[in-house]
Design a protein around this motif. Structure first.
Motif, PDB file in Angstrom:
ATOM      1  N   ILE A 185      41.513  41.747  49.881  1.00 33.05           N
ATOM      2  CA  ILE A 185      41.257  40.529  50.663  1.00 33.05           C
ATOM      3  C   ILE A 185      42.253  39.452  50.259  1.00 33.05           C
ATOM      4  N   PRO A 186      43.221  39.136  51.098  1.00 30.69           N
ATOM      5  CA  PRO A 186      44.264  38.173  50.738  1.00 30.69           C
ATOM      6  C   PRO A 186      43.730  36.842  50.202  1.00 30.69           C
ATOM      7  N   PHE A 187      42.600  36.387  50.686  1.00 34.54           N
ATOM      8  CA  PHE A 187      42.016  35.112  50.259  1.00 34.54           C
ATOM      9  C   PHE A 187      41.828  35.049  48.743  1.00 34.54           C
ATOM     10  N   PHE A 188      41.545  36.185  48.092  1.00 33.74           N
ATOM     11  CA  PHE A 188      41.253  36.210  46.664  1.00 33.74           C
ATOM     12  C   PHE A 188      42.472  36.464  45.780  1.00 33.74           C
ATOM     13  N   THR A 217      32.423  31.169  45.709  1.00 34.42           N
ATOM     14  CA  THR A 217      33.337  30.544  46.654  1.00 34.42           C
ATOM     15  C   THR A 217      32.530  29.528  47.450  1.00 34.42           C
ATOM     16  N   ASN A 218      32.918  28.259  47.346  1.00 35.20           N
ATOM     17  CA  ASN A 218      32.138  27.222  48.021  1.00 35.20           C
ATOM     18  C   ASN A 218      32.514  27.117  49.501  1.00 35.20           C
ATOM     19  N   ILE A 230      37.444  28.741  45.050  1.00 33.08           N
ATOM     20  CA  ILE A 230      36.884  29.774  44.184  1.00 33.08           C
ATOM     21  C   ILE A 230      36.666  29.173  42.806  1.00 33.08           C
ATOM     22  N   GLN A 231      35.451  29.285  42.310  1.00 33.60           N
ATOM     23  CA  GLN A 231      35.109  28.759  40.993  1.00 33.60           C
ATOM     24  C   GLN A 231      34.584  29.903  40.135  1.00 33.60           C
ATOM     25  N   LYS A 232      35.301  30.203  39.053  1.00 35.19           N
ATOM     26  CA  LYS A 232      34.866  31.256  38.144  1.00 35.19           C
ATOM     27  C   LYS A 232      33.897  30.670  37.131  1.00 35.19           C
TER      28      LYS A 232
END
Length: 88
Positions: free
Chosen positions: A84-87, A27-28, A33-35
């Motif tokens: 975690i709602p962010f994810f 996560t930058n 979010i970059q997988k």
């Protein structure tokens, strides 16, 4: 095997895979979010850190129902989204 003369400093050394050998996400600073996927096969007995942590949690009998479902990076990402709602 020797660890460049540092073996006397450590009680335990885990053969963790390097980032190019594992999958996961970053996560930058902007919240993006970059997988990523492995570019190389893991060498020797190395494996991702999450596998060591899940094994340790099971060994210590720490909330086994939770840790038992963490079997892949995708499963971990899904569990993070539930907590975690962010994810999501």
């Amino acid at each position: 095997s020797q660890a460049n003369g540092l073996e006397s400093v450590f009680d335990l050394v885990l053969p963790a895979a390097v980032i190019a050998e594992k999958s996961g996400s970053i996560t930058n600073i902007d919240g993006r979010i970059q997988k990523f996927s492995p570019a190389l096969a893991a060498r020797g007995e190395s494996r991702p850190e999450w596998e060591f942590l899940v094994s340790l949690a099971k060994e210590l009998q720490a909330d086994y129902k939770f840790y038992n479902r963490l079997t892949s990076t995708e499963a971990i990402f899904k569990a993070m989204g539930q907590e975690i709602p962010f994810f999501r």
